[in-house]
Write a protein that holds these residues in place. Structure first.
Motif: not given
Length: 274
Positions: A30-34, A112-117, A258-264
């Protein structure tokens, strides 16, 4: 051809990481496709929805192979799958509807919140030393399992994942032995992906901003490239995993999430609340 190559690379990365860290590829796809869809010029209002819908469609294919492997080992508890499936199907369909109601910025912020969680949970779990009794003594009845399946399906469809990050902890809390929890979770991923992908296809069907080669929010060139590469490279990732420290792998993956989520969160918080 260049676009297909990019999607093959996404599949290579998602497959390798999925095999390396023992998780579904949705948290990476999902983050890569975004990012890829944004560079491709797809409308920002729908690109996140397309990333999620396409991710769910790819999980249909990858989960079949995983289910077969676990089933041949006799590790899937099909009675739990059957009890959770009705709730999963309904919840996943509603998850697609829920995502369609959200703006692209809101959806990215929640992802992003979900990924960080999930990252924080992985770090926390890594610090635990106590072991649960794995006798399945806390598995609820059919109604409870269906209700849990509904919630897991709903959340998983919104974020474009197979649900392993939710199903495995749930079954572990029910005192299901971890190997059986993982295998049963893999089987639950198929109805999540099927119902979720169909819901995203239907919700986006008449959207005028869709690019060519789309069925609603499913983008077939991305689906093809990812599926062609991810299955093969998941095996490579699994082989690499056996040569590295499991705890190190888990911490590295948690750091990546965490990095992906924080960026989002950083990119979309101001858009949503500004």
């Amino acid at each position: 051809m260049e676009v297909l190559l990019i999607y093959l690379l996404v599949g290579i990365g998602a497959g390798t990481i999925a095999g390396l860290f023992g998780v579904g590829g949705g948290l990476i796809i999902v983050p890569a496709l975004v990012l890829v869809f944004a560079a491709q010029g797809i409308a920002p209002e729908i690109l996140t929805h397309m990333a999620v819908g396409t991710s769910l469609a790819t999980i249909i294919i990858t989960s079949i192979s995983s289910i077969r492997t676990h089933h041949l080992k006799g590790a899937v508890d099909w009675s739990i799958v059957a009890a959770m499936a009705p709730g999963i199907l309904i919840g996943s369909w509603i998850g697609g509807m829920t995502a369609d109601w959200l703006s692209g910025a809101w959806l990215q912020l929640l992802i992003g919140v979900f990924a960080v969680g999930i990252a924080l949970k992985m770090w926390r779990d890594g610090l635990r030393t106590a072991q649960l009794v794995n006798d399945g003594s806390r598995v609820p009845g059919r109604a409870g399992l269906s209700l849990a399946g509904g919630f897991i399906g709903w959340v998983s469809a919104i974020f474009g994942i197979g649900g392993g990050s939710l199903t495995v902890p749930f079954l572990s809390r029910c005192h299901v032995v971890i190997q059986r929890a993982v295998a049963t979770s893999a089987a639950c991923g198929l109805p999540i992906a099927v119902a979720g992908a169909l819901s995203f296809a239907v919700q986006g069907w008449n959207n005028p901003q869709l690019p060519e080669w789309s069925s609603g929010y499913i983008y077939w060139p991305a689906f093809l490239g990812i599926v062609l590469a991810s299955t093969w490279f998941a095996r490579l990732g699994a082989l690499l995993a056996h040569k590295l420290s499991p705890q190190l792998l888990k911490n590295c993956f948690a750091g990546l999430l965490f990095l992906i989520g924080a960026r989002f969160i950083w990119l979309n918080y101001g858009v949503v609340f500004g």
